[in-house]
Design an enzyme around this catalytic site. Sequence first.
Site: not given
Length: 357
Positions: A81, A159, A224
């Site tokens: 990430c 999450y 993204y």
Amino acid sequence: MLCLRLPLLRPKSTFPPSDFCYNYYQYKHIVGMARFSLDEISDTGAFVRSASTFRNWISRDPNSLFPPESGRYHLYVSYACPWASRCLAYLNIKGLDKAISFSAVKPIFERTRESDEYKGWIFPESETEVPGAEPDRFNGAKTIRELYEIASENYAGKYTVPVLWDKKLKTIVNNESSEIIRMFNTEFNNIAENPTLDLYPTDLKAQIDDTNEWIYDSINNGVYKCGFAKKQEPYNEAARQLYGALDKCEDILSKQRYICGNTLTEADIRLFVTLIRFDEVYAVHFKCNKKLLREYPNLFNYTKDIFQIPGISSTVNMEHIKLHYYGSHPSINPFGIVPVGPNIDYSAPHDRERFSA
Ligand SMILES: N[C@@H](CCC(=O)N[C@@H](CS)C(=O)NCC(=O)O)C(=O)O
């Protein structure tokens, strides 16, 4: 003004009400409350990232619920990430790695519960199951989802990592990387091994904020928007903005060593985490293929320069990065095949010393 109240957090969030309103305007075009990034799609087919929820601050203020104590906090990350990686980069370069522990999850999303379909971050069963990933030694959690559920009984958001965890109050302090790095920059200076390094100095704040804004929108989040777009037009627009911004960076970096001058700042760390993933992942997986990073001489050498700052290279685990992206988005890459290349050596010599401070 109408605001969507997010579920009550424990302990109470310090997130200002105006930001809840901002959240509402981000969410209002999205059908339902998306739990997967790939579901965060507006009705035009564009990817719209939802805001983080836990926004408490670790502060040296004597009344702070979260004081900067050594050994109290833990940073949960995924090496894949980019948002988590920028926190890890700060942990290392500020010399906070002894005061704040960290651990990484497994790289590929898996089902988190038998009773529903949600796939997310999982802890390995043992230290040896996946090199680089560690079981959760503080809460015995099997998933990042469980941490959110410990912190808030009625949590309804995503999450995500990073998660900055308070071992004492057993809750999430903050899950927004742009805020975690600001805390790491200033609030732990009494215990940091590199307290004088200031990546957000007063005289550059306005310039850094301004730079972060266009780089976030067009590059960090822009890749993204290219990759998760579900219609041609939003993809075209995201790609146009992405390459406009990369060309702008290339031009700036042809005249100075770093993005805000000849001093390393927060804006460089934020840009770096996207650039280092660009040719290995985004060019292929997110269709950012108009031009490769290594076709931009200044951006490419700049990426090597940042990679070679002591403490940065260990935050880049390209195996986790590639396994995650290619293996966790079946609607983009149905068979989870991981491309063999290009295996760029970012420790190779660069030419950035030509700009000295
Ligand atoms: N705003 C967050 C974004 C974090 C984020 O989106 N993390 C992704 C990984 S790159 C995640 O954990 N996604 C989990 C999911 O989509 O379920 C931050 O910057 O800290």
